[in-house]
Design an enzyme around this catalytic site. Structure first.
Site: not given
Lengths: 571, 571
Positions: A39, A60, A292, A297, A302, A446, A454
């Site tokens: 993009r 996941c 890095t 690079i 992970d 709420y 609260k």
């Protein structure tokens, strides 16, 4: 009409942008990087290599595919090589292993796993996104058939097939962390009985033990066997073909299948062999642009070490959200923009058999490991919405904050409804360096079925404010059995009779104004009730009358959590 | 042992704190103020007066009591005079009207509504928390039996009784705002058919009309009749005893009962008569400590004017959360602490027949009313959790942000799941003055059943970033039918065939790289797809090839919302 070639001269890519970008690993961070880079730069060539047969699959979702909650494997394929080609003009080479990096030559050597042939590919920029591999300790039996990790679609497919073919009835899961508990959820959903073997005395190691307590109670109530405080010694194959997980204690846990969910370690082999800097936690060292130690690079996901924004420490955290963000940041860096990756704060959630467990920021144990001691914490157990509306479920919430400045350091919560919402709000406050005062005055949605005037987040902030400004000194639950303080329980007599902290005496809040003269002035008074509110009122009353009152934060509900973990026991 | 009297000398109340504090109105702000003040100051006398028979009842629960979702009236009684006395040593005088304030004498005159007797009460400090009263326009029939407002427990009890006794089948609700829609929810729950009469051409006036569109579609699909763009003229009683609501247009809407939910106005009479400053919106003027123009009088809750933190304007906002916070702030001020009320940001939520509608901060129309024009907005329709996990439901989300600094100004969302969570997160970011960049990099809970690696909040931030930094110029939906721009739809042909924007031509994203030479260079190109993602990719591609591309934010889903409101039509 102008031709396409004419138009190409208008390409606005930075003149000095690298022209051939190779990406190693096509899941999460790598896939995000490829799509974002296209993009930003139509002109460069982008090639993604993945060892497996897919790109951009939903890792996941793997436990839920095993559990058949996601029935169709194709649902996991968020994208495909075809979509990458058609939408993004990105080439994807699946079933292709990257063997080595020649940094001097700016090349990588790859092997086509189907043909077995190797070839060399030149790069102008290289992005490493190899992920993290499940830890497989070198113990006897770890490679027996029926012992699985859950990393990719073929893994999951094999587990499904094994369960079906063997009519598996019982599973042992090694490790009680996120993946372990998601496997509990899913194997129970498939009708298996499940035992969890975990080295620590609690499940969900990222949580403080007293917060894990209600989760453990819940798991046991649902029939999950927890074998805690015991490590894996080996896995045996019995004469009848079944497996037996043998713990370090000698305990034998029979199993039709075994899931290894001990944790993961960064796949740093390629980077280390190429001489890239590797950190103390085993992750590739990167700067804020995910670059890095080699300026050509980048590394994301992970496999990298990133800074924890709360503790300031470098950490390795296998989470999809940060991996995606890192992929975007690397793409921007490659395209000549300088977006900073802001670090991580370890926001995470897991759903287990109807309970939700979520956390963000630092845990108390994490702070202690980092030698941070200037913090305090409060416990509360509010309903997930207004109590007057039917169906309110308690959220067990622990908020940790810096003293004296009130900065929010972390929060952990367990409950069946509205848990991750509160953690998301607190996570957002942490992102801004917010304080407990900010939580107290947050203006949140709420209506009776959604929250309270609260909100639990407001209440947590207010309680913490009370601690900070001295209105409500808190006592240490770990000393509740050894303290010289007088323990008073301000609930009504029938509540007290149904169960109370040993040695506590009962002076109901409703009688306090008449009876406080009974109390000693020369001794600390630790006040508790059901969940902390009435004890807070009593603490305020007593303090204003010159007594040395402290609140046992969260009341009897918190006591039970500590007690069930054996924390602060007399001994 | 020391006596209680000895102990009282240790009371730590500020020496100059007022000693007798009277509070007018015992719900929300007044009740919060009383409880908080007692925790801060054991020594002062606190008396609460309420015109009604209760204190601290859950007024936000009233519609649900009418709907019998809350079956037991007692559930609404969050506290009681007895509890106030026993827990807080606060005296409560119910059924007691406060008639006047004599500021010079520091007294109020009160009347016991049961005995009819009046008396004078002295104050050292006075807190006004009378709330806001439902607007009852002086129109014929407004006081007929069967015409109700929903302000307190007796009101609700009367509506319940009316429905039961008359076997009511059809209700007309005047006003389609929060209370009106909560009454829709609850009367439908009781099996009544419902018509909403609303003066504006949309329900939920605080929302921008195109965001209200999916809500209106949903209401109609559930059988609710919406009679919009028409005001109330009068209410007639028919010969058969039923009511007939007559609109300004002359339309007649038959009804067994009528609910007035037009809005509320601050009950400023007591304050105005005493000469306290009243603001342009009719609310009592207060400072950041909730102090009125008289230094001995504070005011809190729906009766005050407060600053909107986003627009900077003074506003009147009847919401329980801020009322409670204001009560606390007033108590702290009375006790000599100086906590600031930070203002309001209008975070609100309503649940209607399975749909949740929530918003925070400014709407587009609110900004235009405030003459703010330096803003932009994006639309998106992401799933409430990862699409690969079964059951993802769309959230229709509009994010409004300041240009060029990216500060978040407001957000509105409609959907069936996870809606208020996203608004709470954005509300928290607004509280900190956050920008769309902060939303883009928020680290939120992600597991497949709870969110996505790129949460809807992240996506909203990323889209807004793309607009801000020029990567994705957006087009104005209101001009889609009148623009000279070329409209292209980049979905696949079968999607295009199922419905598209008039005049749009179809060039699928997957063919764009081969076909873009067909497109004119001297004319704007407005790009759309299903929900905006593919159009964004196409916009980036075209822009990089020198074409004047703009994105129609939110794609065909947003188009349908505008179209169903008749917005931007060709006429």
């Amino acid at each position: 009409m102008p031709t396409n070639r004419d138009r190409d001269s208008a390409l606005n890519a930075a003149a000095d942008a690298p022209r051939r970008i190779l990406i190693v690993g096509g899941v999460a961070g790598g896939a995000s990087c490829a799509a974002r880079l296209r993009r930003l730069d139509e002109s460069c060539e982008i090639v993604v290599f993945d060892r497996g047969p897919y790109v951009a699959f939903a890792n996941c979702g793997l436990p839920y595919y095993v559990g058949n909650v996601i029935a169709d494997e194709r649902s996991l394929l968020v994208s495909s090589p075809q979509m990458f080609r058609e939408r993004f003009n990105v080439a994807v080479r699946t079933d292709t292993d990257v063997l080595s990096i020649d940094r001097a030559a700016s090349t990588i050597t790859v092997r086509d796993l189907k043909s077995g042939e190797s070839r060399v590919e030149h790069y102008d920029g290289l992005v490493l996104s190899p992920g993290a591999a499940p830890i497989r300790p070198a113990l006897p039996g770890i490679d027996l058939p029926g012992v699985f990790a859950v990393r990719n679609i073929p893994d999951s497919r094999r587990i499904r097939a094994w369960i079906d073919e063997r009519q598996a009835k019982h599973a042992v899961i090694i490790g009680g962390g996120f993946i372990g508990l998601e496997m509990v959820e899913n194997l129970v959903h498939r009708g298996l009985s499940v035992t969890v073997l975990e080295q620590l005395p609690q499940v969900m190691p990222p949580l403080d033990p007293e917060v894990a307590a209600p989760l453990m109670d819940h798991l046991r109530a649902k029939g999950v066997q927890l074998h805690l405080g015991d490590g894996l010694a080996r896995i045996d194959r019995q004469d009848d073909g079944r497996l037996s997980v043998v713990a370090e204690s000698g305990a034998q846990l029979p199993a039709d299948l075994v899931i290894l969910a001990i944790g993961v370690k960064p796949e740093n082999g390629l980077a280390a062999a190429a001489g890239l800097a590797i950190g103390a936690r085993g992750g590739i060292v990167v700067d804020h642009q995910m670059k890095t130690s080699d300026p050509k690079i980048w590394a994301v996901g992970d496999v990298v070490e990133v800074q924890d924004v709360v503790t300031g420490q470098e950490t390795v955290l296998p989470l999809a959200g940060p991996a995606n963000r890192q992929g975007r940041v690397a793409a921007e860096s490659i395209a000549g923009r300088t977006t900073n990756f802001r670090g991580i704060q370890a926001t995470a959630v897991v759903g287990v058999l109807g309970l939700t467990v979520a956390s963000t920021g630092a845990s108390e144990k994490g702070l202690r490991r980092a030698s941070v001691s200037s913090f305090e914490k409060v416990y509360l157990h509010p309903g997930h919405h207004a109590g007057y509306y039917p169906g309110a479920q308690p959220i067990h919430l622990k908020l940790i904050f810096s003293v004296p400045d009130g900065r929010i350091l972390g929060a952990q919560a367990v409950g069946s409804e509205g848990v991750e919402k509160r953690i998301d709000v607190i996570a957002t406050a942490i992102q801004f360096g917010g304080t407990v005062h900010d939580l107290a005055e947050a203006e949140l949605c709420y209506a009776p079925q959604f929250g309270a005037a609260k909100d639990p987040v407001n209440l947590a902030g207010m309680l913490a404010e009370n601690v900070l400004n001295g209105d409500m000194p808190v006592a240490d639950w770990l000393q509740v059995h050894t303290t010289d303080a007088l323990l008073i329980d301000v609930r009504e007599p029938h509540e007290f009779a149904a169960g109370h902290i040993p040695r506590a005496i009962n002076i109901p809040l409703t009688q306090m104004r008449d009876r406080y003269a009974e109390l000693p002035t020369d001794r600390e008074i630790w006040v508790s009730c059901g969940v902390g509110q009435r004890a807070y009122f009593a603490t305020r009353f007593l303090a204003q009358h010159g007594l040395q009152a402290r609140n046992l934060s969260g009341g009897y509900a918190t006591y039970l959590a500590f007690a069930s973990m054996g924390l602060g026991s007399p001994q």
